[in-house]
Enzyme design. Sequence first.
Site, PDB file in Angstrom:
ATOM      1  N   MET A  32     -14.994 -28.166 -13.283  1.00  0.00           N
ATOM      2  CA  MET A  32     -16.411 -28.060 -13.513  1.00  0.00           C
ATOM      3  C   MET A  32     -16.582 -28.379 -14.943  1.00  0.00           C
ATOM      4  O   MET A  32     -17.598 -28.619 -15.299  1.00  0.00           O
ATOM      5  CB  MET A  32     -16.900 -26.651 -13.286  1.00  0.00           C
ATOM      6  CG  MET A  32     -17.101 -26.272 -11.868  1.00  0.00           C
ATOM      7  SD  MET A  32     -17.793 -24.709 -11.598  1.00  0.00           S
ATOM      8  CE  MET A  32     -16.824 -24.009 -10.461  1.00  0.00           C
ATOM      9  N   ALA A  79     -14.647 -31.619 -10.482  1.00  0.00           N
ATOM     10  CA  ALA A  79     -15.079 -30.850 -11.657  1.00  0.00           C
ATOM     11  C   ALA A  79     -16.474 -31.327 -12.095  1.00  0.00           C
ATOM     12  O   ALA A  79     -17.342 -31.534 -11.244  1.00  0.00           O
ATOM     13  CB  ALA A  79     -14.039 -30.950 -12.771  1.00  0.00           C
ATOM     14  N   SER A  80     -16.688 -31.560 -13.379  1.00  0.00           N
ATOM     15  CA  SER A  80     -18.041 -31.864 -13.848  1.00  0.00           C
ATOM     16  C   SER A  80     -18.557 -33.232 -13.439  1.00  0.00           C
ATOM     17  O   SER A  80     -19.744 -33.519 -13.610  1.00  0.00           O
ATOM     18  CB  SER A  80     -18.119 -31.718 -15.376  1.00  0.00           C
ATOM     19  OG  SER A  80     -18.265 -30.366 -15.723  1.00  0.00           O
ATOM     20  N   CYS A  81     -17.694 -34.091 -12.901  1.00  0.00           N
ATOM     21  CA  CYS A  81     -18.210 -35.338 -12.313  1.00  0.00           C
ATOM     22  C   CYS A  81     -19.080 -35.042 -11.097  1.00  0.00           C
ATOM     23  O   CYS A  81     -19.764 -35.936 -10.588  1.00  0.00           O
ATOM     24  CB  CYS A  81     -17.059 -36.272 -11.945  1.00  0.00           C
ATOM     25  SG  CYS A  81     -16.301 -37.078 -13.386  1.00  0.00           S
TER      26      CYS A  81
END
Length: 462
Positions: free
Chosen positions: A1, A76-78
Amino acid sequence: MKLTITIGLLLIAHLTFGQDRIQKIDSLLNSLYSKEKINGNFLIAEKGKVIYKHSFGLANETTKEKLNENSIFELASCSKQFTAMGIMILKERGKLNLDDDIKKYLPELSFYKGVTVRNLLNHTGGLPDYMQLMDSLFDKSKIATNKDIIDIFSKHQPKILFEANTKWEYSNTGYALLASIIEKASGMTYADYLKTDIFQPLKMKNTFVYNRRLSPKKIDNYAFGYVYSDSLKKYVLPDELKETKMVIWLDGIVGDGTVNSTVNDLLIWDRALYTNKLLTKEGMKAVFELTTLKDGAKRNYGFGWGIEENADFGKIANHDGGWPGYVTFIDRHLTNDKTIIILQNHSNVTIPSKAIRNILYNKPLPVQKIRKEISITTEELQKFVGTYEVEKDFEIKISLDKDQLFSQLTGQDAFRIFVESEMLFFYKVVDAQIQFEKNEKGEISNLFLLQNGKKIEAKRMK
Protein backbone atom coordinates in the site's frame (compact mmCIF):
# COMPACT_ATOMS: atom_id res chain seq x y z
CA MET A 1 0.00 0.00 0.00
CA LYS A 2 2.06 2.26 1.22
CA LEU A 3 5.56 3.45 0.74
CA THR A 4 6.11 6.80 -0.87
CA ILE A 5 9.90 6.94 -0.84
CA THR A 6 10.91 6.76 -4.49
CA ILE A 7 12.70 3.51 -5.18
CA GLY A 8 14.80 4.21 -8.22
CA LEU A 9 18.07 2.53 -9.08
CA LEU A 10 20.95 2.40 -10.25
CA LEU A 11 22.55 1.69 -13.43
CA ILE A 12 24.98 -0.96 -14.49
CA ALA A 13 28.23 0.38 -15.87
CA HIS A 14 29.52 -2.59 -17.80
CA LEU A 15 26.73 -2.67 -20.40
CA THR A 16 28.10 -1.84 -23.79
CA PHE A 17 26.28 0.50 -26.09
CA GLY A 18 26.75 -1.80 -29.06
CA GLN A 19 23.98 -4.14 -27.91
CA ASP A 20 20.43 -3.56 -29.09
CA ARG A 21 17.91 -2.28 -26.56
CA ILE A 22 16.31 -5.61 -25.71
CA GLN A 23 19.68 -7.26 -25.14
CA LYS A 24 20.73 -4.35 -22.92
CA ILE A 25 17.57 -4.56 -20.85
CA ASP A 26 17.97 -8.32 -20.46
CA SER A 27 21.64 -7.94 -19.55
CA LEU A 28 20.81 -5.22 -17.02
CA LEU A 29 18.08 -7.26 -15.33
CA ASN A 30 20.03 -10.52 -15.28
CA SER A 31 22.94 -8.68 -13.70
CA LEU A 32 20.65 -7.25 -11.03
CA TYR A 33 19.06 -10.66 -10.45
CA SER A 34 22.47 -12.28 -9.99
CA LYS A 35 23.13 -9.71 -7.24
CA GLU A 36 19.70 -10.42 -5.65
CA LYS A 37 18.60 -6.86 -6.44
CA ILE A 38 15.39 -7.89 -8.23
CA ASN A 39 12.83 -10.71 -7.89
CA GLY A 40 9.70 -10.45 -9.97
CA ASN A 41 8.09 -9.87 -13.34
CA PHE A 42 9.08 -7.24 -15.90
CA LEU A 43 7.09 -6.18 -18.96
CA ILE A 44 8.06 -3.42 -21.39
CA ALA A 45 5.93 -2.33 -24.33
CA GLU A 46 6.01 0.29 -27.08
CA LYS A 47 2.68 1.41 -28.56
CA GLY A 48 1.13 -1.59 -26.84
CA LYS A 49 3.48 -4.14 -28.40
CA VAL A 50 5.47 -6.15 -25.87
CA ILE A 51 9.19 -5.86 -26.60
CA TYR A 52 10.42 -7.48 -23.39
CA LYS A 53 8.83 -9.76 -20.79
CA HIS A 54 10.64 -11.91 -18.27
CA SER A 55 10.21 -13.49 -14.84
CA PHE A 56 13.02 -13.59 -12.28
CA GLY A 57 12.88 -15.75 -9.17
CA LEU A 58 10.35 -17.67 -7.10
CA ALA A 59 6.65 -17.18 -6.46
CA ASN A 60 6.77 -19.41 -3.39
CA GLU A 61 9.86 -19.89 -1.23
CA THR A 62 8.42 -23.03 0.39
CA THR A 63 7.38 -24.98 -2.71
CA LYS A 64 10.07 -23.35 -4.92
CA GLU A 65 7.40 -22.61 -7.54
CA LYS A 66 8.85 -20.18 -10.07
CA LEU A 67 7.29 -16.92 -11.18
CA ASN A 68 5.73 -16.84 -14.63
CA GLU A 69 4.07 -14.15 -16.73
CA ASN A 70 0.66 -14.86 -15.16
CA SER A 71 1.83 -14.73 -11.53
CA ILE A 72 -0.48 -12.57 -9.43
CA PHE A 73 1.05 -9.87 -7.20
CA GLU A 74 -0.28 -7.47 -4.57
CA LEU A 75 0.01 -4.04 -6.20
CA ALA A 76 0.38 -2.00 -2.98
CA SER A 77 -0.03 1.71 -3.78
CA CYS A 78 -0.34 1.05 -7.51
CA SER A 79 -3.90 0.15 -6.43
CA LYS A 80 -4.68 3.84 -6.02
CA GLN A 81 -5.13 4.36 -9.76
CA PHE A 82 -8.05 1.91 -9.71
CA THR A 83 -9.66 3.62 -6.72
CA ALA A 84 -9.37 6.95 -8.52
CA MET A 85 -10.88 5.48 -11.69
CA GLY A 86 -13.75 4.08 -9.66
CA ILE A 87 -14.51 7.56 -8.30
CA MET A 88 -14.32 9.11 -11.77
CA ILE A 89 -16.76 6.54 -13.22
CA LEU A 90 -19.23 7.34 -10.44
CA LYS A 91 -18.77 11.04 -11.13
CA GLU A 92 -19.61 10.61 -14.82
CA ARG A 93 -22.67 8.56 -13.89
CA GLY A 94 -23.93 11.38 -11.69
CA LYS A 95 -23.50 9.38 -8.47
CA LEU A 96 -21.16 11.96 -6.89
CA ASN A 97 -19.36 15.23 -7.57
CA LEU A 98 -15.64 15.73 -7.05
CA ASP A 99 -16.29 18.93 -5.13
CA ASP A 100 -18.73 17.29 -2.73
CA ASP A 101 -17.69 17.57 0.91
CA ILE A 102 -16.72 14.12 2.21
CA LYS A 103 -19.30 14.48 5.02
CA LYS A 104 -22.01 13.88 2.38
CA TYR A 105 -20.83 10.27 2.18
CA LEU A 106 -19.06 9.90 5.53
CA PRO A 107 -21.16 11.91 8.01
CA GLU A 108 -19.09 10.48 10.88
CA LEU A 109 -16.25 12.74 9.69
CA SER A 110 -18.30 15.94 9.44
CA PHE A 111 -15.94 17.60 11.95
CA TYR A 112 -13.46 17.91 9.07
CA LYS A 113 -14.58 21.09 7.33
CA GLY A 114 -14.14 21.74 3.63
CA VAL A 115 -12.43 18.47 2.67
CA THR A 116 -13.75 17.31 -0.70
CA VAL A 117 -13.61 14.14 -2.76
CA ARG A 118 -11.20 15.95 -5.09
CA ASN A 119 -8.89 16.69 -2.14
CA LEU A 120 -8.71 12.98 -1.33
CA LEU A 121 -7.99 12.10 -4.97
CA ASN A 122 -5.04 14.47 -5.30
CA HIS A 123 -3.62 14.23 -1.74
CA THR A 124 -4.54 17.77 -0.67
CA GLY A 125 -6.99 16.84 2.11
CA GLY A 126 -4.59 17.18 5.04
CA LEU A 127 -6.01 14.20 6.94
CA PRO A 128 -3.74 12.46 9.47
CA ASP A 129 -2.16 9.10 8.65
CA TYR A 130 -4.48 6.27 9.68
CA MET A 131 -1.66 3.75 10.15
CA GLN A 132 0.07 5.86 12.78
CA LEU A 133 -3.22 6.47 14.56
CA MET A 134 -4.28 2.84 14.53
CA ASP A 135 -0.85 1.67 15.60
CA SER A 136 -1.57 3.21 19.00
CA LEU A 137 -5.38 2.93 19.20
CA PHE A 138 -6.48 -0.24 17.40
CA ASP A 139 -6.81 -3.69 18.98
CA LYS A 140 -4.22 -5.58 16.95
CA SER A 141 -5.66 -8.96 17.86
CA LYS A 142 -8.28 -8.14 15.22
CA ILE A 143 -8.04 -7.30 11.52
CA ALA A 144 -8.97 -3.71 10.73
CA THR A 145 -11.37 -2.71 7.97
CA ASN A 146 -12.22 0.69 6.53
CA LYS A 147 -15.08 0.97 9.01
CA ASP A 148 -12.53 0.76 11.83
CA ILE A 149 -10.61 3.72 10.36
CA ILE A 150 -13.80 5.78 10.23
CA ASP A 151 -14.82 4.72 13.76
CA ILE A 152 -11.43 5.62 15.26
CA PHE A 153 -11.29 8.96 13.44
CA SER A 154 -14.86 9.71 14.53
CA LYS A 155 -14.16 8.85 18.15
CA HIS A 156 -10.78 10.59 18.54
CA GLN A 157 -11.20 13.38 15.95
CA PRO A 158 -7.48 13.85 15.24
CA LYS A 159 -6.62 17.34 14.08
CA ILE A 160 -6.25 18.06 10.40
CA LEU A 161 -2.60 18.51 9.32
CA PHE A 162 -3.34 21.54 7.13
CA GLU A 163 -6.31 23.32 5.58
CA ALA A 164 -7.56 21.47 2.52
CA ASN A 165 -5.88 22.39 -0.78
CA THR A 166 -3.20 24.56 0.83
CA LYS A 167 -0.53 21.85 0.67
CA TRP A 168 0.16 18.49 -0.97
CA GLU A 169 1.01 15.49 1.19
CA TYR A 170 0.72 11.87 0.10
CA SER A 171 -2.14 10.28 2.02
CA ASN A 172 -3.09 6.64 2.39
CA THR A 173 -5.96 7.81 4.60
CA GLY A 174 -7.48 9.72 1.69
CA TYR A 175 -7.55 6.66 -0.56
CA ALA A 176 -8.96 4.38 2.12
CA LEU A 177 -11.78 6.89 2.60
CA LEU A 178 -12.31 7.05 -1.18
CA ALA A 179 -12.98 3.29 -1.13
CA SER A 180 -15.65 3.85 1.52
CA ILE A 181 -17.13 6.67 -0.57
CA ILE A 182 -17.27 4.30 -3.57
CA GLU A 183 -19.21 1.84 -1.43
CA LYS A 184 -21.63 4.51 -0.23
CA ALA A 185 -22.23 5.98 -3.71
CA SER A 186 -22.45 2.67 -5.58
CA GLY A 187 -24.23 0.49 -3.02
CA MET A 188 -21.63 -2.23 -3.66
CA THR A 189 -18.50 -3.39 -1.88
CA TYR A 190 -15.29 -1.82 -3.14
CA ALA A 191 -14.14 -5.21 -4.45
CA ASP A 192 -17.38 -5.94 -6.31
CA TYR A 193 -17.55 -2.43 -7.75
CA LEU A 194 -14.04 -2.59 -9.23
CA LYS A 195 -14.78 -6.08 -10.55
CA THR A 196 -18.02 -5.18 -12.34
CA ASP A 197 -17.11 -1.67 -13.52
CA ILE A 198 -13.40 -1.93 -14.36
CA PHE A 199 -11.90 -5.42 -14.36
CA GLN A 200 -14.70 -7.32 -16.14
CA PRO A 201 -15.37 -4.71 -18.86
CA LEU A 202 -11.64 -4.65 -19.68
CA LYS A 203 -11.33 -8.47 -19.46
CA MET A 204 -8.66 -8.21 -16.76
CA LYS A 205 -9.29 -11.81 -15.73
CA ASN A 206 -6.50 -12.08 -13.16
CA THR A 207 -7.13 -8.79 -11.35
CA PHE A 208 -9.13 -8.49 -8.14
CA VAL A 209 -9.19 -7.07 -4.63
CA TYR A 210 -7.77 -9.60 -2.17
CA ASN A 211 -7.47 -9.47 1.62
CA ARG A 212 -5.30 -12.52 2.17
CA ARG A 213 -5.52 -12.69 5.98
CA LEU A 214 -9.09 -11.38 6.44
CA SER A 215 -10.61 -13.59 3.71
CA PRO A 216 -8.08 -16.28 2.78
CA LYS A 217 -8.68 -18.40 -0.30
CA LYS A 218 -6.61 -20.52 -2.63
CA ILE A 219 -5.39 -18.59 -5.64
CA ASP A 220 -3.48 -20.42 -8.32
CA ASN A 221 -0.26 -18.81 -9.53
CA TYR A 222 -0.03 -16.46 -6.55
CA ALA A 223 3.24 -14.64 -5.92
CA PHE A 224 3.65 -14.60 -2.15
CA GLY A 225 5.47 -11.53 -0.85
CA TYR A 226 8.63 -12.08 1.23
CA VAL A 227 10.87 -10.00 3.45
CA TYR A 228 14.44 -10.86 4.34
CA SER A 229 15.14 -11.68 7.97
CA ASP A 230 18.64 -10.63 9.03
CA SER A 231 18.43 -12.80 12.13
CA LEU A 232 17.17 -15.92 10.30
CA LYS A 233 19.32 -15.24 7.20
CA LYS A 234 16.47 -16.14 4.84
CA TYR A 235 13.31 -14.84 3.19
CA VAL A 236 10.14 -15.24 5.25
CA LEU A 237 6.54 -14.09 5.03
CA PRO A 238 6.13 -10.68 6.71
CA ASP A 239 3.51 -12.26 8.98
CA GLU A 240 6.38 -14.01 10.81
CA LEU A 241 8.33 -10.90 11.87
CA LYS A 242 7.36 -8.53 14.64
CA GLU A 243 8.33 -5.43 12.65
CA THR A 244 6.09 -6.32 9.69
CA LYS A 245 3.05 -7.79 11.49
CA MET A 246 0.99 -4.82 10.31
CA VAL A 247 0.34 -6.91 7.20
CA ILE A 248 -2.01 -8.96 9.42
CA TRP A 249 -3.91 -6.35 11.42
CA LEU A 250 -4.20 -3.87 8.53
CA ASP A 251 -5.16 -6.54 6.00
CA GLY A 252 -8.82 -5.54 5.77
CA ILE A 253 -8.14 -1.98 4.58
CA VAL A 254 -8.92 -1.33 0.91
CA GLY A 255 -8.57 1.66 -1.40
CA ASP A 256 -4.93 2.54 -0.82
CA GLY A 257 -3.82 -1.01 -1.65
CA THR A 258 -5.00 -4.66 -1.95
CA VAL A 259 -5.67 -4.76 -5.70
CA ASN A 260 -3.84 -7.81 -7.08
CA SER A 261 -2.88 -8.24 -10.73
CA THR A 262 -0.41 -9.51 -13.33
CA VAL A 263 1.91 -7.75 -15.77
CA ASN A 264 -0.30 -8.91 -18.65
CA ASP A 265 -3.49 -7.51 -17.11
CA LEU A 266 -1.75 -4.23 -16.32
CA LEU A 267 -0.85 -3.89 -20.00
CA ILE A 268 -4.56 -4.30 -20.81
CA TRP A 269 -5.21 -1.53 -18.27
CA ASP A 270 -2.52 0.64 -19.84
CA ARG A 271 -4.08 0.28 -23.31
CA ALA A 272 -7.57 1.06 -22.02
CA LEU A 273 -6.34 4.36 -20.60
CA TYR A 274 -5.63 5.55 -24.15
CA THR A 275 -9.30 4.96 -25.02
CA ASN A 276 -12.70 6.07 -23.74
CA LYS A 277 -13.85 2.63 -22.64
CA LEU A 278 -14.20 3.73 -19.03
CA LEU A 279 -14.47 7.54 -19.14
CA THR A 280 -15.25 10.28 -21.61
CA LYS A 281 -12.38 12.11 -23.26
CA GLU A 282 -12.82 14.97 -20.76
CA GLY A 283 -12.88 12.58 -17.81
CA MET A 284 -9.73 10.81 -18.93
CA LYS A 285 -7.98 14.16 -19.42
CA ALA A 286 -8.86 15.16 -15.84
CA VAL A 287 -7.21 12.01 -14.43
CA PHE A 288 -3.80 13.10 -15.74
CA GLU A 289 -3.94 16.84 -15.00
CA LEU A 290 -1.62 18.37 -12.41
CA THR A 291 -3.03 19.31 -9.02
CA THR A 292 -3.55 23.04 -8.48
CA LEU A 293 -3.35 24.31 -4.89
CA LYS A 294 -5.35 27.18 -3.44
CA ASP A 295 -2.49 29.63 -4.13
CA GLY A 296 -2.22 28.48 -7.77
CA ALA A 297 0.89 26.36 -7.25
CA LYS A 298 1.07 23.09 -9.22
CA ARG A 299 1.93 19.68 -7.83
CA ASN A 300 3.05 16.65 -9.86
CA TYR A 301 0.07 14.42 -9.10
CA GLY A 302 -3.24 13.79 -10.84
CA PHE A 303 -5.91 11.32 -9.70
CA GLY A 304 -4.04 8.20 -8.56
CA TRP A 305 -1.02 8.96 -10.74
CA GLY A 306 2.21 10.88 -10.34
CA ILE A 307 2.64 13.19 -13.34
CA GLU A 308 6.05 14.12 -14.73
CA GLU A 309 6.94 16.47 -17.57
CA ASN A 310 10.34 15.15 -18.59
CA ALA A 311 12.61 17.07 -20.96
CA ASP A 312 13.95 13.84 -22.46
CA PHE A 313 10.95 11.53 -22.33
CA GLY A 314 7.88 13.78 -22.54
CA LYS A 315 4.82 13.52 -20.29
CA ILE A 316 4.86 10.49 -17.99
CA ALA A 317 2.23 9.12 -15.63
CA ASN A 318 3.51 6.63 -13.10
CA HIS A 319 3.14 5.22 -9.60
CA ASP A 320 5.13 2.98 -7.32
CA GLY A 321 3.99 0.81 -4.47
CA GLY A 322 5.56 -0.83 -1.48
CA TRP A 323 4.23 -3.03 1.29
CA PRO A 324 6.10 -5.71 3.22
CA GLY A 325 6.83 -8.34 0.60
CA TYR A 326 5.96 -6.29 -2.48
CA VAL A 327 7.57 -3.54 -4.56
CA THR A 328 5.64 -2.44 -7.67
CA PHE A 329 5.90 0.17 -10.41
CA ILE A 330 4.04 1.21 -13.56
CA ASP A 331 5.55 3.86 -15.83
CA ARG A 332 3.40 5.14 -18.73
CA HIS A 333 5.12 7.44 -21.22
CA LEU A 334 2.12 9.31 -22.58
CA THR A 335 3.94 11.37 -25.19
CA ASN A 336 5.82 8.43 -26.70
CA ASP A 337 3.51 5.53 -25.73
CA LYS A 338 6.04 3.38 -23.91
CA THR A 339 5.11 1.28 -20.88
CA ILE A 340 7.25 -0.21 -18.10
CA ILE A 341 5.54 -2.58 -15.65
CA ILE A 342 7.48 -4.07 -12.72
CA LEU A 343 5.94 -6.37 -10.08
CA GLN A 344 8.23 -7.79 -7.40
CA ASN A 345 7.60 -10.05 -4.41
CA HIS A 346 10.73 -9.35 -2.35
CA SER A 347 10.98 -6.23 -0.21
CA ASN A 348 14.72 -5.53 -0.40
CA VAL A 349 14.81 -5.00 -4.17
CA THR A 350 15.34 -2.05 -6.47
CA ILE A 351 13.30 -0.61 -9.33
CA PRO A 352 15.70 -0.05 -12.23
CA SER A 353 13.30 2.30 -14.00
CA LYS A 354 15.88 5.00 -14.76
CA ALA A 355 18.16 2.49 -16.47
CA ILE A 356 15.32 0.99 -18.48
CA ARG A 357 14.15 4.44 -19.56
CA ASN A 358 17.61 5.37 -20.74
CA ILE A 359 17.95 2.15 -22.72
CA LEU A 360 14.54 2.63 -24.36
CA TYR A 361 15.53 6.09 -25.53
CA ASN A 362 19.08 5.10 -26.51
CA LYS A 363 20.65 7.27 -23.85
CA PRO A 364 23.91 6.40 -22.09
CA LEU A 365 23.90 4.68 -18.73
CA PRO A 366 25.69 6.52 -15.94
CA VAL A 367 28.09 4.61 -13.74
CA GLN A 368 26.66 3.22 -10.56
CA LYS A 369 28.31 4.57 -7.44
CA ILE A 370 29.45 1.76 -5.17
CA ARG A 371 29.06 2.68 -1.52
CA LYS A 372 31.13 0.82 1.04
CA GLU A 373 29.86 0.21 4.54
CA ILE A 374 32.17 0.87 7.48
CA SER A 375 31.74 0.04 11.16
CA ILE A 376 31.46 2.44 14.09
CA THR A 377 30.64 1.72 17.71
CA THR A 378 27.13 1.53 19.13
CA GLU A 379 28.04 4.48 21.35
CA GLU A 380 28.87 6.56 18.27
CA LEU A 381 25.63 5.49 16.57
CA GLN A 382 23.65 6.61 19.63
CA LYS A 383 24.64 10.24 18.94
CA PHE A 384 22.43 10.33 15.83
CA VAL A 385 19.25 9.03 17.50
CA GLY A 386 16.45 11.58 17.56
CA THR A 387 13.53 13.15 15.72
CA TYR A 388 14.32 15.56 12.90
CA GLU A 389 11.59 17.84 11.58
CA VAL A 390 11.35 18.58 7.85
CA GLU A 391 8.24 20.68 8.34
CA LYS A 392 5.19 20.59 10.63
CA ASP A 393 3.87 17.02 10.91
CA PHE A 394 6.58 15.59 8.67
CA GLU A 395 9.57 14.13 10.46
CA ILE A 396 12.48 11.75 10.04
CA LYS A 397 13.02 9.57 13.10
CA ILE A 398 16.44 8.01 13.62
CA SER A 399 16.38 5.03 15.97
CA LEU A 400 18.86 2.44 17.22
CA ASP A 401 18.01 -1.25 17.53
CA LYS A 402 20.90 -3.18 19.05
CA ASP A 403 23.83 -2.02 16.91
CA GLN A 404 21.80 -0.99 13.84
CA LEU A 405 20.57 2.49 12.92
CA PHE A 406 17.15 2.99 11.28
CA SER A 407 15.49 5.90 9.53
CA GLN A 408 11.71 6.34 9.42
CA LEU A 409 9.82 9.04 7.54
CA THR A 410 6.37 10.06 8.77
CA GLY A 411 3.80 7.53 7.57
CA GLN A 412 6.37 5.07 6.27
CA ASP A 413 8.23 1.98 7.43
CA ALA A 414 11.61 2.15 9.14
CA PHE A 415 14.60 1.26 6.96
CA ARG A 416 18.10 0.46 8.10
CA ILE A 417 20.82 2.96 7.16
CA PHE A 418 24.48 2.03 6.86
CA VAL A 419 27.60 4.00 7.79
CA GLU A 420 29.53 5.37 4.81
CA SER A 421 31.68 7.87 6.73
CA GLU A 422 31.60 9.60 10.11
CA MET A 423 28.57 11.77 9.26
CA LEU A 424 27.22 10.11 6.13
CA PHE A 425 24.87 7.10 5.98
CA PHE A 426 23.22 5.33 3.06
CA TYR A 427 20.18 3.17 2.35
CA LYS A 428 20.40 -0.17 0.60
CA VAL A 429 16.69 -0.35 -0.30
CA VAL A 430 16.80 2.93 -2.24
CA ASP A 431 19.48 5.09 -3.84
CA ALA A 432 19.55 7.68 -1.07
CA GLN A 433 21.77 8.95 1.73
CA ILE A 434 21.48 10.81 5.02
CA GLN A 435 24.10 13.44 5.82
CA PHE A 436 24.24 14.61 9.45
CA GLU A 437 25.62 17.98 10.59
CA LYS A 438 26.95 19.31 13.88
CA ASN A 439 26.41 22.70 15.49
CA GLU A 440 29.14 24.89 16.99
CA LYS A 441 28.97 22.82 20.21
CA GLY A 442 29.78 19.65 18.28
CA GLU A 443 26.26 18.22 18.74
CA ILE A 444 24.24 16.64 15.95
CA SER A 445 21.81 19.42 15.02
CA ASN A 446 20.28 18.54 11.66
CA LEU A 447 20.37 16.15 8.74
CA PHE A 448 19.92 16.22 4.99
CA LEU A 449 18.10 13.52 3.02
CA LEU A 450 19.89 13.20 -0.32
CA GLN A 451 18.00 11.52 -3.15
CA ASN A 452 17.61 12.02 -6.90
CA GLY A 453 19.70 15.20 -6.83
CA LYS A 454 17.49 16.74 -4.13
CA LYS A 455 18.60 17.83 -0.69
CA ILE A 456 15.92 17.96 2.01
CA GLU A 457 16.88 19.42 5.39
CA ALA A 458 15.46 18.30 8.73
CA LYS A 459 16.28 20.00 12.05
CA ARG A 460 16.71 17.98 15.21
CA MET A 461 13.85 18.31 17.68
CA LYS A 462 14.77 15.83 20.40
